[in-house]
Design a protein around this motif. Structure first.
Motif, PDB file in Angstrom:
ATOM      1  N   GLU A  77      -3.402   3.068  -3.008  1.00 21.53           N
ATOM      2  CA  GLU A  77      -4.441   2.832  -4.010  1.00 21.53           C
ATOM      3  C   GLU A  77      -4.820   1.365  -4.151  1.00 21.53           C
ATOM      4  OE1 GLU A  77      -6.296   4.916  -6.011  1.00 21.53           O
ATOM      5  OE2 GLU A  77      -5.546   6.439  -4.630  1.00 21.53           O
ATOM      6  N   GLY A  78      -3.986   0.446  -3.675  1.00 20.32           N
ATOM      7  CA  GLY A  78      -4.261  -0.969  -3.885  1.00 20.32           C
ATOM      8  C   GLY A  78      -5.546  -1.429  -3.237  1.00 20.32           C
ATOM      9  N   ASN A  79      -5.733  -1.100  -1.971  1.00 20.50           N
ATOM     10  CA  ASN A  79      -6.962  -1.478  -1.278  1.00 20.50           C
ATOM     11  C   ASN A  79      -8.191  -0.811  -1.895  1.00 20.50           C
ATOM     12  OD1 ASN A  79      -5.773  -3.175   0.594  1.00 20.50           O
ATOM     13  ND2 ASN A  79      -5.680  -1.645   2.222  1.00 20.50           N
ATOM     14  N   LYS A  80      -7.989   0.351  -2.473  1.00 19.93           N
ATOM     15  CA  LYS A  80      -9.119   1.131  -2.972  1.00 19.93           C
ATOM     16  C   LYS A  80      -9.573   0.667  -4.354  1.00 19.93           C
ATOM     17  CE  LYS A  80      -8.598   5.513  -2.430  1.00 19.93           C
ATOM     18  NZ  LYS A  80      -8.142   6.912  -2.678  1.00 19.93           N
ATOM     19  N   THR A  81      -8.630   0.514  -5.293  1.00 14.18           N
ATOM     20  CA  THR A  81      -9.007   0.259  -6.687  1.00 14.18           C
ATOM     21  C   THR A  81      -8.609  -1.119  -7.182  1.00 14.18           C
ATOM     22  OG1 THR A  81      -6.932   1.180  -7.567  1.00 14.18           O
ATOM     23  CG2 THR A  81      -8.749   2.723  -7.179  1.00 14.18           C
ATOM     24  N   GLY A  82      -7.887  -1.887  -6.355  1.00 12.49           N
ATOM     25  CA  GLY A  82      -7.379  -3.159  -6.848  1.00 12.49           C
ATOM     26  C   GLY A  82      -6.057  -2.984  -7.564  1.00 12.49           C
ATOM     27  N   LEU A  83      -5.440  -4.107  -7.942  1.00  8.91           N
ATOM     28  CA  LEU A  83      -4.065  -4.054  -8.454  1.00  8.91           C
ATOM     29  C   LEU A  83      -3.971  -4.103  -9.977  1.00  8.91           C
ATOM     30  CD1 LEU A  83      -2.374  -6.578  -5.964  1.00  8.91           C
ATOM     31  CD2 LEU A  83      -2.708  -4.111  -5.705  1.00  8.91           C
ATOM     32  N   SER A  84      -5.060  -4.393 -10.653  1.00 12.81           N
ATOM     33  CA  SER A  84      -4.958  -4.731 -12.076  1.00 12.81           C
ATOM     34  C   SER A  84      -4.392  -3.599 -12.928  1.00 12.81           C
ATOM     35  CB  SER A  84      -6.335  -5.142 -12.619  1.00 12.81           C
ATOM     36  OG  SER A  84      -7.274  -4.106 -12.445  1.00 12.81           O
ATOM     37  N   ALA A  85      -4.692  -2.362 -12.594  1.00 11.76           N
ATOM     38  CA  ALA A  85      -4.230  -1.244 -13.426  1.00 11.76           C
ATOM     39  C   ALA A  85      -3.044  -0.506 -12.816  1.00 11.76           C
ATOM     40  CB  ALA A  85      -5.375  -0.262 -13.652  1.00 11.76           C
ATOM     41  N   GLU A 141       0.818  -1.208   0.000  1.00 10.61           N
ATOM     42  CA  GLU A 141       0.000   0.000   0.000  1.00 10.61           C
ATOM     43  C   GLU A 141       0.855   1.262   0.000  1.00 10.61           C
ATOM     44  OE1 GLU A 141      -3.527   0.333  -0.339  1.00 10.61           O
ATOM     45  OE2 GLU A 141      -2.799  -1.574  -1.165  1.00 10.61           O
ATOM     46  N   GLN A 142       1.947   1.237   0.752  1.00  9.28           N
ATOM     47  CA  GLN A 142       2.839   2.401   0.739  1.00  9.28           C
ATOM     48  C   GLN A 142       3.403   2.635  -0.657  1.00  9.28           C
ATOM     49  OE1 GLN A 142       5.204   0.899   4.174  1.00  9.28           O
ATOM     50  NE2 GLN A 142       4.995   2.969   4.986  1.00  9.28           N
ATOM     51  N   LEU A 194      -4.682  -2.138   7.206  1.00  6.86           N
ATOM     52  CA  LEU A 194      -5.510  -3.243   7.690  1.00  6.86           C
ATOM     53  C   LEU A 194      -6.738  -2.803   8.476  1.00  6.86           C
ATOM     54  CD1 LEU A 194      -2.673  -5.628   8.943  1.00  6.86           C
ATOM     55  CD2 LEU A 194      -3.813  -5.644   6.723  1.00  6.86           C
ATOM     56  N   GLY A 195      -6.746  -1.575   8.944  1.00  3.56           N
ATOM     57  CA  GLY A 195      -7.804  -1.158   9.854  1.00  3.56           C
ATOM     58  C   GLY A 195      -9.103  -0.809   9.159  1.00  3.56           C
ATOM     59  N   LEU A 196     -10.199  -1.276   9.751  1.00  2.00           N
ATOM     60  CA  LEU A 196     -11.549  -0.883   9.347  1.00  2.00           C
ATOM     61  C   LEU A 196     -12.343  -0.618  10.623  1.00  2.00           C
ATOM     62  CD1 LEU A 196     -12.356  -3.511   6.565  1.00  2.00           C
ATOM     63  CD2 LEU A 196     -12.078  -1.057   6.221  1.00  2.00           C
ATOM     64  N   ARG A 197     -13.159   0.423  10.611  1.00  2.00           N
ATOM     65  CA  ARG A 197     -13.930   0.724  11.813  1.00  2.00           C
ATOM     66  C   ARG A 197     -15.369   1.097  11.434  1.00  2.00           C
ATOM     67  NH1 ARG A 197     -11.412   4.505  16.547  1.00  2.00           N
ATOM     68  NH2 ARG A 197      -9.651   3.105  16.108  1.00  2.00           N
ATOM     69  N   ALA A 256       3.794 -12.896  -0.638  1.00  2.00           N
ATOM     70  CA  ALA A 256       3.842 -12.297  -1.976  1.00  2.00           C
ATOM     71  C   ALA A 256       2.652 -12.748  -2.809  1.00  2.00           C
ATOM     72  CB  ALA A 256       5.157 -12.670  -2.664  1.00  2.00           C
ATOM     73  N   ARG A 257       2.275 -14.015  -2.656  1.00  2.00           N
ATOM     74  CA  ARG A 257       1.121 -14.530  -3.408  1.00  2.00           C
ATOM     75  C   ARG A 257      -0.183 -13.913  -2.932  1.00  2.00           C
ATOM     76  NH1 ARG A 257       2.203 -21.094  -3.706  1.00  2.00           N
ATOM     77  NH2 ARG A 257       4.202 -21.033  -4.811  1.00  2.00           N
ATOM     78  N   ILE A 258      -0.409 -13.963  -1.623  1.00  2.00           N
ATOM     79  CA  ILE A 258      -1.689 -13.501  -1.075  1.00  2.00           C
ATOM     80  C   ILE A 258      -1.852 -11.996  -1.280  1.00  2.00           C
ATOM     81  CG2 ILE A 258      -3.038 -13.250   1.042  1.00  2.00           C
ATOM     82  CD1 ILE A 258      -1.742 -15.824   2.039  1.00  2.00           C
ATOM     83  N   ALA A 259      -0.761 -11.253  -1.207  1.00  2.00           N
ATOM     84  CA  ALA A 259      -0.828  -9.797  -1.346  1.00  2.00           C
ATOM     85  C   ALA A 259      -1.049  -9.363  -2.790  1.00  2.00           C
ATOM     86  CB  ALA A 259       0.453  -9.157  -0.804  1.00  2.00           C
TER      87      ALA A 259
END
Length: 464
Positions: A159-167, A153-154, A317-320, A187-190
């Motif tokens: 943007e990864g969590n927000k829009t996904g990694l494809s673009a 994410e850094q 990782l945080g969601l509230r 590396a796989r799961i991320a």
């Protein structure tokens, strides 16, 4: 069963546990059953009516202990230990009795605040800098995944969590060739991908080459990749390898990369000041993981992650949502926001009990004994005909092989584990099939350790 019956059965269970541990030296260390033998003894469907506890316990005693590999056996020298000191077992019993779900401060204030204090105790015990704080995970695999997700994410500007990694740009992670497979899994799961985990070559001491790391980062930037982070090894699983922490962190920082140090096994030894040179420079890391359940006696599962700054990981990782708010307490630390799972067990209780019941000096003495006995065993094995030490002891881990080759070494290992007096495992090192010896079981003695020499001397005869 009701709570009155639980009290009586708990007393009987405590007696069973005592007798079990008293009998461990008389049991083969590794389970002596084949696949399917346990399942064949169980009904194919659950009972419609309640069964008496007397029968349930009888079936447990008949089926389970003989089909278990005994991780608390004092001659368990395989993998790394998953120790459970008696004080830790007691703490787990109490935590299980309360059965709290410690996801938020308000759901378990004592669990939350004891965890915070234990992170300070452990940070100071390991000689880490005051700026580190931390949290408890189930295992180092989860801690490393948390660190890698944060690196991702850094690198992507969040943007990864927000829009996904494809673009988004293709990322690169860097790690020592001696790092654990949990790094590959992260590396796989991320979503970074196995092919984008670059394993940097090691030197004659099995440490990552800083120059090779710098070259790989520069080459990737030139190809349009985005270097994302570095994972270092401080006591690798295969042969106990240590990267040159200070030198490699210097390279990473010059390239603007965060660093995670995997000290899952070796980190416990750092309560002994004389071993801290092995991870010199670790205060420059962004994240460090070590497992008190491996060598400090805290019952599995218990993995501690130290963070120089928890804010990036919490952002990752945080969601509230509304239903997880603690009304009027916005500043409260909720450790679920530092980790992958929402649900959390009261793991800090066993750390509190263990650190108090044995004291740091008591735990240091155990680790020092394990290291000394490992080196004594190394010398005893080296004195046997046809036995070659392949990798020298790193802390309490070394490996050996038979001079007649891989086939004979593999056959010897099979004989050892079928014999049952000790339990060892294998890896590959220096291009050879080798047998690992790792001394670290909480209650082992020098005599237990030296049993390895006697077993090897006896069972290697006749192998070609």
């Amino acid at each position: 069963m009701d709570h009155d019956e639980l009290r009586e059965w708990s007393k009987r269970a405590a007696d069973w546990v005592h007798d079990y541990h008293a009998s461990l030296r008389d049991r083969p260390v590794r389970a002596q059953v084949g696949p399917g033998q346990v399942a064949a003894q169980l009904p194919t469907s659950a009972p419609e009516s309640a069964e008496p506890m007397e029968q349930i316990i009888s079936d447990f005693d008949r089926i389970v202990p003989g089909a278990m590999t005994h991780w608390q056996h004092p001659r368990f020298f395989a993998y790394f230990p998953a120790n459970a000191a008696p004080a830790s077992m007691l703490a787990e019993q109490l935590a299980n009795g309360m059965a709290a779900q410690a996801m938020l401060w308000q759901t378990a204030p004592a669990a939350n605040e004891i965890e915070s204090v234990m992170m300070g105790w452990l940070r100071d015990a390991l000689g880490l800098a005051d700026h580190f704080t931390g949290t408890i995970h189930d295992s180092a695999t989860t801690a490393t995944l948390s660190a890698v997700l944060t690196m991702r994410e850094q690198a992507l500007g969040w943007e990864g969590n927000k829009t996904g990694l494809s673009a988004l740009p293709r990322l690169r992670l860097y790690a020592s060739a001696e790092t654990h497979s949990s790094v590959d899994k992260a590396a796989r799961i991320a979503g970074i991908g196995q092919e984008n985990l670059i394993k940097i070559p090691t030197d004659m001491h099995d440490a990552m080459k800083p120059g090779a790391l710098a070259g790989a980062i520069r080459a990737d930037r030139a190809e349009g990749y985005v270097p994302t982070g570095l994972i270092l090894c401080a006591g690798g699983t295969a042969i106990g390898a240590f990267d040159r922490i200070a030198d490699t962190i210097e390279v990473a920082k010059s390239e603007g990369l965060p660093v995670h140090v995997d000290a899952a096994w070796g980190g416990s030894a750092m309560i002994c000041p004389e071993f801290r040179n092995l991870w010199e420079g670790v205060d420059g890391a962004d994240s460090i993981v070590f497992n008190p359940h491996k060598w400090l006696g805290a019952q599995f599962d218990c993995a501690v992650q130290f963070l120089a700054d928890p804010a990036p990981q919490i952002r990752t990782l945080g969601l509230r949502p509304d239903y997880l708010q603690t009304l009027g307490r916005d500043e409260i630390v909720n450790y679920n926001e530092w980790t992958v799972p929402l649900g959390r067990r009261f793991r800090a209780l066993k750390l509190w009990f263990v650190l108090r019941a044995y004291g740091l000096e008591g735990l240091r003495n155990r680790i020092r004994n394990h290291v000394a006995w490992s080196r004594e065993l190394r010398d005893a094995l080296a004195a046997l005909p046809e036995v070659e030490i392949v990798t020298e002891p790193n802390l309490s881990l070394f490996s050996f092989a038979l001079s007649s080759g891989d086939r004979a070494t593999e056959a010897l290992l099979a004989r050892i584990n079928d014999d049952g007096r000790v339990y060892l495992t294998q890896t590959r090192a220096r291009g050879r099939f080798v047998i690992r010896v790792q001394v670290g079981q909480f209650d082992c003695t020098r005599e237990d350790v030296m049993t390895v020499r006697d077993v090897v001397a006896e069972l290697k005869e006749g192998l070609e």
